[in-house]
Design an enzyme around this catalytic site. Structure first.
Site, PDB file in Angstrom:
ATOM      1  N   SER A  37     -53.626  28.740 -18.358  1.00 15.48           N
ATOM      2  CA  SER A  37     -53.379  27.828 -19.469  1.00 15.48           C
ATOM      3  C   SER A  37     -54.275  28.104 -20.671  1.00 15.48           C
ATOM      4  O   SER A  37     -53.870  27.872 -21.817  1.00 15.48           O
ATOM      5  CB  SER A  37     -53.576  26.384 -19.013  1.00 15.48           C
ATOM      6  N   ASP A  77     -57.418  16.119 -23.207  1.00 18.44           N
ATOM      7  CA  ASP A  77     -57.340  15.994 -21.749  1.00 18.44           C
ATOM      8  C   ASP A  77     -58.688  16.222 -21.072  1.00 18.44           C
ATOM      9  O   ASP A  77     -58.774  16.196 -19.840  1.00 18.44           O
ATOM     10  CB  ASP A  77     -56.282  16.946 -21.181  1.00 18.44           C
ATOM     11  N   HIS A 101     -59.000  21.280 -21.323  1.00 16.24           N
ATOM     12  CA  HIS A 101     -58.707  22.454 -22.148  1.00 16.24           C
ATOM     13  C   HIS A 101     -59.447  22.360 -23.480  1.00 16.24           C
ATOM     14  O   HIS A 101     -59.733  21.273 -23.957  1.00 16.24           O
ATOM     15  CB  HIS A 101     -57.198  22.563 -22.397  1.00 16.24           C
TER      16      HIS A 101
END
Length: 336
Positions: free
Chosen positions: A73, A238, A241
């Protein structure tokens, strides 16, 4: 420990126990709390594939460089909303500025991916023999730690991916496993465990990548001490990240190594501190402890350790379709 993990990877060994004597109940409690607090995002990352530095094609007539991104990610740019904020876009723009030629970006990274997905991603990158990348950036490892993949297996899978890319004639730069101990909502003792596991994996990744002819840049502290000092600015909503500012900091840690892999960075650039030639395991361990540190192969079991000061960056304009006519962000370093 990094040597043991890398040796197990090279010779087909199984998992290596990295911890002992930690109370299982306490760790499980901390893991449960971390999962509740650290959200993660289900939103797909923005697509940044396309051409950067398009104006250079008209100015110089040179064909574009081809840059491929692989990994998880972080490589995909999870957590930001605009393509121009992803590490792929930032590095494509920076590479175009330094090379003074356009750069075509293709990103096959998958959020949630572990090193086991690299085989599929490498196959995608190499499927068209007419469009092989000049250089690939891989960012992988965090999910291997959080999902408890045996570190020897993780390193073996990454080494195989680097070998395939190098055999195709592609330069490879690997951003090693980030320091998961920097995630703010994670408390002790899980923070200590996460830091230990991720740094050990990062060092072992470095040994495996260098042995296959690739280069690594340490993503310790998620690519720089700024993350530890300013977590609320450099982590995204979040809490896991990076934010747009965090990805910019991370990308500029990788840019000099990316350019140097193609012979585009001045060897004696003022941003570079050459720490000399060290045994590869020693260089790997030192790099794992300091974000933004580069390790590249020397002769035999030796490696070169470089500490670079990161250039400043500006966010590139958003990509539309397959072309980007905006001016790339960071100016080339003096001497380029």
């Amino acid at each position: 420990m990094a040597r043991r993990i890398a040796a197990a990877a090279a010779y087909g060994g199984g998992g290596i126990g990295l911890l002992g004597g930690v109370t299982a109940v306490l760790l499980l409690t901390e893991v449960s709390h971390a999962k509740r607090v650290v959200g993660g995002s289900d939103d797909p990352p923005p697509r940044a594939d396309g051409r950067y530095g398009f104006a250079f094609a008209r100015r110089t007539g040179q064909p574009p460089l081809r840059l491929a991104f692989l990994g998880d990610s972080t490589a995909a740019g999870q957590g930001v909303h605009r393509p121009s904020q992803t590490p792929g876009a930032l590095l494509a723009s920076g590479l175009a500025a330094v090379a003074e030629r356009p750069v075509d970006l293709r990103n096959v990274a998958l959020p949630g991916a572990q090193s086991s997905d690299l085989e599929r991603q490498v196959t995608l990158v190499l499927e068209d023999a007419e469009l092989l990348p000049d250089v690939c950036v891989i960012m992988i490892g965090a999910n291997d730690v959080t999902r408890r993949m045996p570190p020897a297996k993780s390193v073996r899978l990454l080494s195989d991916a680097v070998r395939r890319l190098r055999e195709s004639g592609c330069e490879v730069v690997v951003g090693t496993c980030p320091d998961l101990g920097t995630i703010e909502p994670v408390y002790q003792p899980l923070r200590w465990v996460a830091r230990r596991l991720s740094r050990q994996l990062a060092a072992a990744q470095t040994i495996g990548v260098v042995e296959q002819g690739g280069r690594t840049v340490s993503l310790g502290d998620l690519l720089g001490p700024e993350f530890a000092a300013n977590p609320r600015e450099l982590f995204g909503p979040d809490n896991f990240h990076p934010s747009a500012e965090g990805y910019a900091t991370a990308s500029m840690a990788v840019l000099p190594t990316l350019c140097d892999s193609l012979g585009l960075w001045p060897e004696e650039a003022p941003e570079t501190l050459d720490e000399g030639i060290l045994p590869v395991a020693t260089a790997a361990a030192e790099a794992a402890a300091e974000g933004g540190t580069e390790v590249t192969a020397a002769r035999g079991p030796w490696a070169r350790l470089l500490r670079r000061h990161r250039p400043a960056t500006r966010e590139p304009a958003a990509v539309s379709g397959s072309t980007d006519t905006s001016s790339p962000s960071p100016p080339p370093p003096s001497g380029c």
